[in-house]
Design an enzyme around this catalytic site. Structure first.
Site, PDB file in Angstrom:
ATOM      1  N   PRO A   1       0.789  -1.227   0.000  1.00 44.84           N
ATOM      2  CA  PRO A   1       0.000   0.000   0.000  1.00 44.84           C
ATOM      3  C   PRO A   1       0.827   1.287   0.000  1.00 44.84           C
ATOM      4  CG  PRO A   1      -0.116  -1.108   2.135  1.00 44.84           C
ATOM      5  CD  PRO A   1       0.539  -2.056   1.181  1.00 44.84           C
ATOM      6  N   ASN A   2       0.297   2.241  -0.702  1.00 51.89           N
ATOM      7  CA  ASN A   2       0.824   3.612  -0.804  1.00 51.89           C
ATOM      8  C   ASN A   2       2.054   3.721  -1.707  1.00 51.89           C
ATOM      9  OD1 ASN A   2      -1.121   4.783   1.073  1.00 51.89           O
ATOM     10  ND2 ASN A   2      -0.047   3.596   2.628  1.00 51.89           N
TER      11      ASN A   2
ATOM     12  N   ARG B   1       5.038  10.850  -2.305  1.00 51.54           N
ATOM     13  CA  ARG B   1       4.800  10.558  -0.900  1.00 51.54           C
ATOM     14  C   ARG B   1       6.086  10.729  -0.095  1.00 51.54           C
ATOM     15  NH1 ARG B   1       4.932   4.402   1.132  1.00 51.54           N
ATOM     16  NH2 ARG B   1       4.187   4.799   3.227  1.00 51.54           N
TER      17      ARG B   1
ATOM     18  N   TYR C   1      11.337   8.639   1.013  1.00 46.37           N
ATOM     19  CA  TYR C   1      11.293   7.620  -0.038  1.00 46.37           C
ATOM     20  C   TYR C   1      11.922   8.053  -1.368  1.00 46.37           C
ATOM     21  CZ  TYR C   1       8.110   5.424   3.277  1.00 46.37           C
ATOM     22  OH  TYR C   1       7.575   4.866   4.407  1.00 46.37           O
TER      23      TYR C   1
ATOM     24  N   ASN D   1       8.095  -5.689  -1.417  1.00 48.08           N
ATOM     25  CA  ASN D   1       8.050  -4.579  -0.469  1.00 48.08           C
ATOM     26  C   ASN D   1       6.607  -4.517   0.024  1.00 48.08           C
ATOM     27  OD1 ASN D   1       7.975  -2.263   1.011  1.00 48.08           O
ATOM     28  ND2 ASN D   1       9.012  -0.980  -0.505  1.00 48.08           N
TER      29      ASN D   1
ATOM     30  N   ALA E   1       3.376  -1.008   4.565  1.00 48.73           N
ATOM     31  CA  ALA E   1       2.879  -1.064   5.955  1.00 48.73           C
ATOM     32  C   ALA E   1       2.405  -2.465   6.353  1.00 48.73           C
ATOM     33  CB  ALA E   1       1.761  -0.052   6.139  1.00 48.73           C
TER      34      ALA E   1
ATOM     35  N   HIS F   1       4.411  -4.812   8.788  1.00 42.59           N
ATOM     36  CA  HIS F   1       4.358  -4.720  10.249  1.00 42.59           C
ATOM     37  C   HIS F   1       3.047  -5.230  10.836  1.00 42.59           C
ATOM     38  CE1 HIS F   1       7.644  -2.158   9.086  1.00 42.59           C
ATOM     39  NE2 HIS F   1       6.823  -1.284   8.528  1.00 42.59           N
TER      40      HIS F   1
ATOM     41  N   GLU G   1      12.849  -9.505   0.927  1.00 36.26           N
ATOM     42  CA  GLU G   1      12.040  -8.398   1.465  1.00 36.26           C
ATOM     43  C   GLU G   1      12.811  -7.104   1.239  1.00 36.26           C
ATOM     44  OE1 GLU G   1      11.282  -9.047   5.621  1.00 36.26           O
ATOM     45  OE2 GLU G   1      10.600  -6.982   5.945  1.00 36.26           O
TER      46      GLU G   1
ATOM     47  N   HIS H   1      12.828  -2.818   1.671  1.00 38.23           N
ATOM     48  CA  HIS H   1      12.298  -1.544   2.165  1.00 38.23           C
ATOM     49  C   HIS H   1      13.179  -0.440   1.621  1.00 38.23           C
ATOM     50  CE1 HIS H   1       9.575  -3.676   4.679  1.00 38.23           C
ATOM     51  NE2 HIS H   1      10.567  -4.429   5.086  1.00 38.23           N
TER      52      HIS H   1
ATOM     53  N   ARG I   1      13.683   4.287  12.042  1.00 34.88           N
ATOM     54  CA  ARG I   1      12.412   5.020  12.115  1.00 34.88           C
ATOM     55  C   ARG I   1      11.610   4.606  13.356  1.00 34.88           C
ATOM     56  NH1 ARG I   1       9.645   4.673   6.454  1.00 34.88           N
ATOM     57  NH2 ARG I   1       8.403   6.346   7.409  1.00 34.88           N
TER      58      ARG I   1
ATOM     59  N   ARG J   1       7.999   0.144  13.149  1.00 31.10           N
ATOM     60  CA  ARG J   1       8.546  -0.321  11.858  1.00 31.10           C
ATOM     61  C   ARG J   1       9.715  -1.288  12.049  1.00 31.10           C
ATOM     62  NH1 ARG J   1       5.945   3.171   8.173  1.00 31.10           N
ATOM     63  NH2 ARG J   1       5.552   5.182   9.140  1.00 31.10           N
TER      64      ARG J   1
HETATM   65  C1  DQA Z   1       8.469   0.773   3.498  1.00 27.21           C
HETATM   66  C2  DQA Z   1       8.608   0.980   5.015  1.00 27.21           C
HETATM   67  C3  DQA Z   1       7.275   0.738   5.718  1.00 27.21           C
HETATM   68  O1  DQA Z   1       7.429   0.921   7.128  1.00 27.21           O
HETATM   69  C4  DQA Z   1       6.250   1.724   5.225  1.00 27.21           C
HETATM   70  O2  DQA Z   1       4.992   1.459   5.811  1.00 27.21           O
HETATM   71  C5  DQA Z   1       6.150   1.768   3.732  1.00 27.21           C
HETATM   72  C6  DQA Z   1       7.356   1.617   2.923  1.00 27.21           C
HETATM   73  C7  DQA Z   1       9.766   1.153   2.752  1.00 27.21           C
HETATM   74  O3  DQA Z   1       9.859   0.796   1.576  1.00 27.21           O
HETATM   75  O4  DQA Z   1      10.657   1.787   3.313  1.00 27.21           O
HETATM   76  O5  DQA Z   1       5.090   2.021   3.192  1.00 27.21           O
HETATM   77  O6  DQA Z   1       8.210  -0.603   3.260  1.00 27.21           O
END
Ligand code: DQA
Length: 148
Positions: free
Chosen positions: A11-12, A19, A24, A75, A78, A81, A99, A101, A108, A112
């Site tokens: 998501p996002n 964002r 990021y 990836n 969120a 977690h 995985e 990130h 952070r 997280r």
């Molecule tokens: C993320 C880190 C996560 O904590 C966060 O919720 C994201 C992006 C990252 O790519 O750094 O949406 O996975």
């Protein structure tokens, strides 16, 4: 042996570039996909690149990957977690799972610092920016072996 790798985004991440760019970066998800396709071509991999804001859709892609793919780069954003369901789906996949990130999650907020997905991952890349995706593809290529 298949050289197909699923690259899954949670998501996002559709808003990448817009964002929180201080966290990021300015690259968009389309830029990440382009970089992944370039790296995959060099590594002799084929990729399917997906993003969803819906947990079930990510689970369905993992189930699909079980049938056809040699590896997964994920990836989970969120869902990293929070999602036992994504962990359980990944546990059904037999190939390597990396995985990714973009940010250094360990630097952070404390929520997280814990990842459910890690319990199913062969390795984790965090804090390398979007370059983490191509590094993850290199690792998958190594783990699945040379092109036949
Ligand atoms: C993320 C880190 C996560 O904590 C966060 O919720 C994201 C992006 C990252 O790519 O750094 O949406 O996975």
């Amino acid at each position: 042996m298949t050289r197909l790798v699923y690259v899954l985004n949670g998501p996002n991440l559709n808003l990448l570039g817009k964002r929180q760019p201080q966290i990021y970066g300015h690259e968009t998800l389309a830029d990440v996909e382009r970089d992944c396709r370039g790296a995959a071509a060099e590594l002799g991999l084929e990729i399917r690149f997906h993003q969803s804001n819906r947990e079930y859709e990510i689970i369905d892609w993992i189930h699909e990957a079980r049938e056809v793919a040699a590896g997964i780069v994920i990836n989970p954003a969120a869902f990293t977690h929070t999602s036992v369901a994504i962990l359980d789906a990944l546990k059904t996949f037999e190939g390597p799972i990396i995985e990714v990130h973009i940010s250094n999650v360990h630097q952070r907020e404390s929520f997280r610092h814990h990842s459910y997905v890690t319990l199913a991952a062969s390795g984790v890349i965090a804090g390398f920016g979007t370059q983490g995706y191509t590094l993850a593809l290199q690792r998958v290529a190594r783990l699945i072996g040379e092109a036949k």
